[in-house]
Design an enzyme around this catalytic site. Structure first.
Site, PDB file in Angstrom:
ATOM      1  N   GLY A 243       0.576  -0.792  -0.175  1.00  0.00           N
ATOM      2  CA  GLY A 243      -0.116  -0.133  -0.306  1.00  0.00           C
ATOM      3  C   GLY A 243       1.053   1.165   0.411  1.00  0.00           C
ATOM      4  O   GLY A 243       0.692   2.214  -0.894  1.00  0.00           O
ATOM      5  N   ARG A 633      10.083  -2.061  21.576  1.00  0.00           N
ATOM      6  CA  ARG A 633      10.527  -2.918  21.496  1.00  0.00           C
ATOM      7  C   ARG A 633       9.940  -3.692  20.367  1.00  0.00           C
ATOM      8  O   ARG A 633       9.322  -3.328  19.391  1.00  0.00           O
ATOM      9  CB  ARG A 633       8.534  -3.633  22.630  1.00  0.00           C
ATOM     10  CG  ARG A 633       8.630  -5.261  22.965  1.00  0.00           C
ATOM     11  CD  ARG A 633       6.904  -5.230  23.521  1.00  0.00           C
ATOM     12  NE  ARG A 633       7.990  -5.868  24.689  1.00  0.00           N
ATOM     13  CZ  ARG A 633       6.531  -6.635  25.252  1.00  0.00           C
ATOM     14  NH1 ARG A 633       4.960  -5.936  25.004  1.00  0.00           N
ATOM     15  NH2 ARG A 633       6.250  -7.694  26.499  1.00  0.00           N
ATOM     16  N   ILE A 634      10.619  -5.079  20.022  1.00  0.00           N
ATOM     17  CA  ILE A 634       9.796  -6.082  18.281  1.00  0.00           C
ATOM     18  C   ILE A 634       9.546  -7.061  19.101  1.00  0.00           C
ATOM     19  O   ILE A 634       9.299  -7.748  19.162  1.00  0.00           O
ATOM     20  CB  ILE A 634      11.721  -6.119  18.441  1.00  0.00           C
ATOM     21  CG1 ILE A 634      12.745  -4.844  17.908  1.00  0.00           C
ATOM     22  CG2 ILE A 634      11.896  -6.880  16.992  1.00  0.00           C
ATOM     23  CD1 ILE A 634      11.854  -4.256  17.474  1.00  0.00           C
ATOM     24  N   ASN A 636       8.795  -9.144  16.809  1.00  0.00           N
ATOM     25  CA  ASN A 636       9.049 -10.868  15.566  1.00  0.00           C
ATOM     26  C   ASN A 636      10.022  -9.985  15.230  1.00  0.00           C
ATOM     27  O   ASN A 636       9.891  -8.946  14.014  1.00  0.00           O
ATOM     28  CB  ASN A 636       7.446 -11.003  14.879  1.00  0.00           C
ATOM     29  CG  ASN A 636       8.224 -12.257  13.416  1.00  0.00           C
ATOM     30  OD1 ASN A 636       9.319 -11.757  13.691  1.00  0.00           O
ATOM     31  ND2 ASN A 636       7.059 -12.753  13.969  1.00  0.00           N
ATOM     32  N   GLN A 643      11.206  -5.430   7.343  1.00  0.00           N
ATOM     33  CA  GLN A 643      10.809  -4.212   7.017  1.00  0.00           C
ATOM     34  C   GLN A 643      11.719  -3.472   6.952  1.00  0.00           C
ATOM     35  O   GLN A 643      11.646  -1.786   5.548  1.00  0.00           O
ATOM     36  CB  GLN A 643      10.000  -3.298   8.293  1.00  0.00           C
ATOM     37  CG  GLN A 643       8.362  -4.023   8.774  1.00  0.00           C
ATOM     38  CD  GLN A 643       7.364  -3.332   6.904  1.00  0.00           C
ATOM     39  OE1 GLN A 643       7.139  -2.513   6.909  1.00  0.00           O
ATOM     40  NE2 GLN A 643       7.042  -4.660   6.442  1.00  0.00           N
ATOM     41  N   LYS A 706       7.518   0.966  18.982  1.00  0.00           N
ATOM     42  CA  LYS A 706       7.377   2.300  17.726  1.00  0.00           C
ATOM     43  C   LYS A 706       7.668   1.212  15.805  1.00  0.00           C
ATOM     44  O   LYS A 706       7.720   0.096  16.102  1.00  0.00           O
ATOM     45  CB  LYS A 706       9.138   3.128  18.234  1.00  0.00           C
ATOM     46  CG  LYS A 706       9.395   3.713  19.295  1.00  0.00           C
ATOM     47  CD  LYS A 706      10.527   4.087  19.168  1.00  0.00           C
ATOM     48  CE  LYS A 706      10.911   4.390  20.934  1.00  0.00           C
ATOM     49  NZ  LYS A 706      12.187   5.196  20.888  1.00  0.00           N
ATOM     50  N   GLY A 709       8.157   0.425   9.832  1.00  0.00           N
ATOM     51  CA  GLY A 709       7.697   0.229   8.479  1.00  0.00           C
ATOM     52  C   GLY A 709       8.513   1.428   7.560  1.00  0.00           C
ATOM     53  O   GLY A 709       9.041   1.350   6.620  1.00  0.00           O
ATOM     54  N   GLU A 710       8.611   2.770   7.806  1.00  0.00           N
ATOM     55  CA  GLU A 710       9.276   4.179   7.115  1.00  0.00           C
ATOM     56  C   GLU A 710      10.826   4.039   7.524  1.00  0.00           C
ATOM     57  O   GLU A 710      11.369   4.430   6.762  1.00  0.00           O
ATOM     58  CB  GLU A 710       7.715   5.181   7.130  1.00  0.00           C
ATOM     59  CG  GLU A 710       6.392   4.238   6.287  1.00  0.00           C
ATOM     60  CD  GLU A 710       5.262   5.448   6.371  1.00  0.00           C
ATOM     61  OE1 GLU A 710       5.032   5.700   6.450  1.00  0.00           O
ATOM     62  OE2 GLU A 710       4.793   5.549   7.691  1.00  0.00           O
TER      63      GLU A 710
END
Ligand code: MOS
Length: 748
Positions: A243, A633-634, A636, A643, A706, A709-710
């Site tokens: 998207g 925190r991660i 996965n 990402q 947080k 993605g970007e």
């Protein structure tokens, strides 16, 4: 029960679980919108404008209608009525749309008619037979257009102008100064899945298979446009083929829905690749001038980040490139200013790190130039100007492990020993080698979302939230959060998503989907466990009777007394004894304004790039990319790494490949296809690594996450540009950097 307890015992969060939809994807079983073929389906094809400004004077509708297989041609005259004007933007994040409301053309590629036929071939041929005649007007499509103005806002309501401290005084007192202008190009959305819709009406109820990053917002806008009820609009969007900000509701999808209404049968409409270069938003070009000063010790005295960018002639969206300069480097004086022009193009919009991507290219290039002017190593220079608090607001960061990103990334990359001067390194083949650095940054945002949890008597659980699986792994990460919140393993949990009948998960945008829907899911699970706990601790027959004060923890399908592991009871037993089939929990999440008031919240990272440049041909190859990112925190690590890879590869694309060439005479994009609009392939990306730097954030949201993605796209493009300079001594200030930029300069 406290949040901390539940998550400590949870076993899914933090695990590198493979994608739950992976098997469906690789076997072709995953059903995307355009894979749906309801009975009685017709196919629609768009006819789009070949001119960029003017009006459509004639369409040969008769010829198209006469074509075998064509059922109907939708034009202005027979387009079904709408309850709201397509220019109405009252629904958040919406843009004006072109829905055949008049004969005007506002940009090249604008839909001007829709042909509906029994087959896709007939619809496509019918659209070609329309042979439009136009009255064309002269266009302006480049940043040099006349009529520049100072806008009030950029992005979504951000101020276009911001001044902190006295920039002119800071520049005046500086020992070193730079002023440089950087240009970033027009870019178009190229998700693998083009925008599509399969629409079917049943009276005033609307059934849609359609990719969207915002199920509820899409419902809301469609309800306003058609004057129908939100709950009568059913959207299925189980999988979205990318998207990147372009897939809220777009005009062509609405045209597909209008076509279905016109013919009274289900209609499928899928954009062609070429049709993506017009009506579904893009990233506007930018021209950014950075003025910077530094004292003799390398401390910044001032940053002025001036932006010139563009929106369409008829709508407003301005790429907010200056924002990165507000938060990244400590300087006593910082100013951002904006000017804009209106162009005869479609309206720009949200495209992967809108603002931060283009802005960080300019800022990171300028930081490199400034470091060179000071005679400092670029990493040392950034550390010298490390912001301990957000420079413009003075707020502390909710968390910031950027220093650790620099350290871990530099160590992994082998930054130490980098020669200060450019053009000092060659490989065994005589290629010029350069190393560059860019800082990555992206705000940690949150929208509003909801979820519903159910614990069933058989010991399994259900979590429902209308989340969006765009390929990023949302389905998997949310299931992990859901499983932990319910004290279940992943295989005991059914996760329902991707459907507008489910609780509103908010939008998948702003890298905030995990924070938003994840927090809602976490809270829904928590409430279901609380209900179950109430049942157990109040029941004398339960081993947990009276544990109300010390509390219980939920794990492995059981409630366990917190102070005594040996006293526990399974969910099934608790529900069975209570005579209940299930308990339910509902959760919602939203940004907390009180937290935003106190803290600056951003993810950070450091990207290191190695390039090799052919000194004769100017060809640039990125041979290594190492990014180290801290984003709370991660959930996965496998998905998060993926990402970051995606973001970094887009950064590479930004630095060296992507550019839409627009013909200034006609306003048409000349490379509207994936052959000539260049994006990286595997061979362009020989080595990319992402390091997940530990960061704990107690404030940002209940989960401490947080967005990821970007951020990868920010930092990377600048790092590559800086590496190109380090390899060659040539500073290229427009993007993408092309081989002729290098050869020309090397010869000179
Ligand atoms: Mo993103 S540009 O918010 O999908």
């Amino acid at each position: 029960m406290s949040d901390a307890n539940r998550s400590r015992h949870g076993s899914s969060i933090g695990q590198p679980v493979t994608r739950r939809d992976g098997m469906q994807k690789v076997t072709g079983q995953a059903r995307f919108a355009a894979d749906n073929n309801p009975a009685g389906l017709l196919y629609a094809a768009l006819a789009t404008s070949k001119i960029a400004l003017g009006r459509v004077a004639f369409l040969d509708v008769a010829a198209a209608r006469a074509h075998p297989g064509v059922v109907e041609v939708m034009v202005q005259e027979n387009r079904p009525a709408l309850a709201q004007h397509p220019d109405d933007k009252s629904v958040p994040f919406s843009f004006k749309m072109d829905l055949l409301q008049d004969d005007r053309v506002r940009y090249a590629g604008q839909p001007i008619a829709v042909v509906i036929a029994e087959t896709l071939e007939a619809a496509t041929e019918g659209a070609a037979l329309l042979a439009p005649r136009y009255e064309a007007e002269p266009v302006e499509v480049t940043l040099d257009a006349a009529g520049a103005y100072v806008p009030e806002t950029v992005g979504v309501g951000a101020p276009a102008e911001m001044r902190h401290g006295d920039v002119e005084a800071g520049l005046g007192s500086a020992a070193f100064r730079i002023e440089a202008t950087y240009e970033t190009p027009l870019q178009f959305h190229n998700a693998m899945e083009p925008h599509a819709v399969v629409a079917a009406w049943d009276g005033d109820a609307l059934s849609l298979d359609m990719p969207t990053q915002g199920l509820a917002l899409t419902q809301m806008r469609l309800a306003s446009l058609f004057g129908i009820r939100m709950q009568d609009i059913h959207i299925r969007t189980p999988f979205i083929g990318g998207g990147f900000g372009s897939k809220l509701l777009s005009g062509p999808q609405v045209l597909g829905i209008l076509a279905a209404r016109l013919v009274g049968r289900p209609v499928k409409l899928v954009l062609t690749r070429a049709q993506m270069y017009g009506p579904v938003s893009h990233r506007s070009p930018t021209r950014q001038t950075l003025r910077m000063g530094a004292a003799a010790d390398g401390g910044l005295t001032a940053i002025h980040h001036h932006l010139r960018t563009a929106t369409s002639r008829f709508d407003d969206f301005l790429e907010p490139s200056g924002g990165v300069s507000h938060s990244l480097y400590a300087a006593p004086a910082i100013a951002t200013t904006t000017e804009a022009v209106r162009l005869d193009t479609g309206t720009p919009g949200f495209m992967r790190a809108p603002g931060e991507a283009s802005g960080s290219i300019a800022l990171e290039s300028a930081m490199d130039e400034m470091a060179a002017a000071c005679g400092m190593d670029p990493l040392e220079f950034r550390l010298r100007n490390y912001a301990e608090v957000e420079p413009v607001s003075g707020k502390p960061f909710s968390s910031k492990a950027l220093r650790e990103c620099y350290t871990e990334g530099a160590a992994r990359f082998g930054w130490a020993g980098r020669p200060l001067e450019p053009r000092q390194m060659r490989d065994e083949d005589g290629m010029l080698v350069g190393w560059g650095l860019g800082t990555a940054t992206f705000p940690a945002m949150m929208f509003q979302g909801e979820a519903r949890a159910v614990l069933r008597r058989d010991g399994t659980g259900v979590m429902e939230s209308g989340t969006h699986e765009m390929g990023q792994g949302a389905w998997t990460a949310f299931a992990q959060i859901a499983a932990d919140s319910l004290g279940l393993s992943l295989d005991q949990l059914e996760f329902r998503a991707g459907n507008s009948d489910l609780p509103n998960a908010g939008i998948a945008g702003g890298s905030a989907h995990t924070a938003t829907a994840g927090s809602a899911i976490h809270s829904a699970g928590g409430q279901a466990i609380e209900r179950l706990t109430e049942l157990a601790v109040a029941d004398p027959r339960s081993p947990l009777f009276g544990a109300g004060n010390v509390g219980v923890v939920a794990r492995d399908g059981r409630l366990v007394r917190r102070d005594d592991d040996s006293r526990s009871e399974s969910y099934s037993d608790i529900l069975g004894r209570a005579g209940l089939d299930m308990v339910e929990g509902r959760g919602s999440a939203a940004a907390d304004p009180a937290v935003a008031e106190r803290y600056a919240m951003h993810a950070h990272g450091a990207v290191f790039a190695e390039v090799k440049v052919d000194p004769d041909l100017g060809q640039i190859r990125v041979t290594r990319l190492v990014g180290a990112f801290a984003a709370g925190r991660i959930i996965n690590p496998r998905l998060v790494r993926s990402q970051y890879y995606g973001g970094m590869i887009w950064g590479l694309s930004f630095a060296l490949q992507e550019r839409a060439a627009i013909d200034p005479r006609t306003g048409r994009v000349m490379n509207a296809d994936l052959a000539e609009y260049h994006v990286p392939v595997n061979a362009d990306v020989p080595s990319v690594e992402a390091i997940l730097v530990a960061e704990e954030d107690p404030y940002v949201n209940a989960l401490g996450v947080k967005g990821v993605g970007e951020i990868g796209i920010t930092g990377t493009a600048g790092a590559i540009a800086n590496a190109v300079w380090h390899a060659t001594g040539v500073r290229v200030r427009h993007f993408p950097i092309a081989l002729e930029d290098i050869t020309g300069a090397l010869e000179a």
